[in-house]
Design a protein around this motif. Structure first.
Motif, mmCIF file in Angstrom:
data_model
loop_
_atom_site.group_PDB
_atom_site.id
_atom_site.type_symbol
_atom_site.label_atom_id
_atom_site.label_comp_id
_atom_site.label_asym_id
_atom_site.label_seq_id
_atom_site.Cartn_x
_atom_site.Cartn_y
_atom_site.Cartn_z
ATOM 1 N N MET A 70 40.253 52.695 50.687
ATOM 2 C CA MET A 70 40.697 53.270 49.740
ATOM 3 C C MET A 70 40.590 51.972 48.779
ATOM 4 N N LYS A 71 40.055 52.953 47.186
ATOM 5 C CA LYS A 71 40.739 51.990 45.529
ATOM 6 C C LYS A 71 41.874 51.873 45.027
ATOM 7 N N PHE A 72 42.250 51.170 44.652
ATOM 8 C CA PHE A 72 43.648 50.763 43.944
ATOM 9 C C PHE A 72 43.362 50.292 42.795
ATOM 10 N N TYR A 73 43.597 50.570 42.036
ATOM 11 C CA TYR A 73 44.500 49.733 40.201
ATOM 12 C C TYR A 73 45.493 48.272 40.573
ATOM 13 N N ILE A 74 44.876 47.296 40.186
ATOM 14 C CA ILE A 74 45.456 46.266 39.574
ATOM 15 C C ILE A 74 46.232 46.419 38.548
ATOM 16 N N VAL A 75 47.262 46.417 38.137
ATOM 17 C CA VAL A 75 48.388 46.245 37.267
ATOM 18 C C VAL A 75 49.435 45.189 36.555
ATOM 19 N N LYS A 76 48.911 44.418 35.455
ATOM 20 C CA LYS A 76 49.876 43.684 35.451
ATOM 21 C C LYS A 76 50.911 43.329 34.784
ATOM 22 N N LYS A 77 52.261 43.008 34.648
ATOM 23 C CA LYS A 77 53.760 43.170 32.516
ATOM 24 C C LYS A 77 54.232 41.794 33.183
ATOM 25 N N ASP A 78 54.220 41.412 32.408
ATOM 26 C CA ASP A 78 54.518 40.008 32.485
ATOM 27 C C ASP A 78 53.908 39.026 33.400
ATOM 28 N N SER A 79 54.483 38.276 34.425
ATOM 29 C CA SER A 79 54.122 38.137 35.827
ATOM 30 C C SER A 79 53.533 38.549 36.997
ATOM 31 N N ARG A 80 54.665 40.309 36.996
ATOM 32 C CA ARG A 80 54.638 41.221 37.841
ATOM 33 C C ARG A 80 53.088 41.682 38.009
ATOM 34 N N LEU A 81 52.707 41.696 39.829
ATOM 35 C CA LEU A 81 51.843 42.641 39.930
ATOM 36 C C LEU A 81 51.789 43.376 40.356
ATOM 37 N N ALA A 82 51.554 45.155 40.207
ATOM 38 C CA ALA A 82 51.626 46.714 41.111
ATOM 39 C C ALA A 82 49.554 46.742 41.554
ATOM 40 N N ALA A 83 50.290 47.198 41.996
ATOM 41 C CA ALA A 83 48.679 48.134 43.055
ATOM 42 C C ALA A 83 49.237 49.761 43.000
ATOM 43 N N ILE A 84 48.366 50.166 42.767
ATOM 44 C CA ILE A 84 48.551 51.483 42.965
ATOM 45 C C ILE A 84 47.284 51.934 42.704
ATOM 46 N N PRO A 85 47.370 53.774 43.652
ATOM 47 C CA PRO A 85 46.533 54.114 44.379
ATOM 48 C C PRO A 85 45.844 54.532 42.688
ATOM 49 N N ALA A 86 44.236 54.758 43.040
ATOM 50 C CA ALA A 86 42.973 54.757 42.156
ATOM 51 C C ALA A 86 43.269 56.503 41.478
ATOM 52 N N GLN A 87 44.228 56.831 40.659
ATOM 53 C CA GLN A 87 44.495 57.590 40.209
ATOM 54 C C GLN A 87 44.696 57.779 38.201
ATOM 55 N N GLU A 88 43.653 58.340 37.963
ATOM 56 C CA GLU A 88 44.444 58.286 36.502
ATOM 57 C C GLU A 88 45.560 58.112 35.793
ATOM 58 N N SER A 89 46.011 59.654 36.534
ATOM 59 C CA SER A 89 47.685 60.051 35.348
ATOM 60 C C SER A 89 48.367 58.935 36.435
ATOM 61 N N ILE A 90 48.237 58.013 37.412
ATOM 62 C CA ILE A 90 49.154 57.179 37.485
ATOM 63 C C ILE A 90 48.828 55.712 36.791
ATOM 64 N N LEU A 91 47.753 55.479 36.651
ATOM 65 C CA LEU A 91 47.337 54.546 35.842
ATOM 66 C C LEU A 91 48.018 54.778 34.400
ATOM 67 N N ASN A 92 48.495 55.993 33.810
ATOM 68 C CA ASN A 92 48.351 56.080 32.734
ATOM 69 C C ASN A 92 50.312 56.216 32.607
ATOM 70 N N GLU A 93 51.109 56.343 33.673
ATOM 71 C CA GLU A 93 52.170 56.361 33.488
ATOM 72 C C GLU A 93 52.476 54.817 33.525
ATOM 73 N N TYR A 94 51.718 54.420 33.960
ATOM 74 C CA TYR A 94 51.887 52.631 34.651
ATOM 75 C C TYR A 94 51.991 52.064 33.051
ATOM 76 N N GLN A 95 50.395 52.268 32.408
ATOM 77 C CA GLN A 95 50.247 51.609 30.920
ATOM 78 C C GLN A 95 51.460 52.566 29.800
ATOM 79 N N ASP A 96 52.052 53.828 30.176
ATOM 80 C CA ASP A 96 53.019 54.127 28.955
ATOM 81 C C ASP A 96 54.251 53.163 29.328
ATOM 82 N N ARG A 97 54.943 52.070 30.366
ATOM 83 C CA ARG A 97 55.883 51.424 31.064
ATOM 84 C C ARG A 97 55.146 50.206 30.285
#
Length: 77
Positions: A1-28
């Motif tokens: 399964m593919k995951f997107y790794i996203v980062k905010k400050d020094s915190r990393l998160a792995a989320i399922p590779a779906q554009e809608s979820i990625l957009n929600e995280y980028q909005d935050r």
């Protein structure tokens, strides 16, 4: 399964590779780092490149050195 790794400050998160979820995280305020193939979220985070995990380590060392130097100067005078 593919995951997107996203980062905010020094915190990393792995989320399922779906554009809608990625957009929600980028909005935050999270930023996209990379795509990882893994079994689950914890496996995806463990496969993340070490330089991504330790991006601000140089900042910690340099600020510690400055604080140590200033304290030595203050106590020697």
């Amino acid at each position: 399964m593919k995951f997107y790794i996203v980062k905010k400050d020094s915190r990393l998160a792995a989320i399922p590779a779906q554009e809608s979820i990625l957009n929600e995280y980028q909005d935050r305020g999270f930023k996209f780092v990379e795509v990882i193939n893994a079994c689950d979220e914890s496996d995806a985070l463990s496969r993340t490149k070490p330089e991504i995990k330790r991006a601000n380590k140089w900042l910690i060392w340099s600020s510690s050195l400055v604080i140590l130097t200033l304290s030595i100067i203050i106590f020697c005078n």
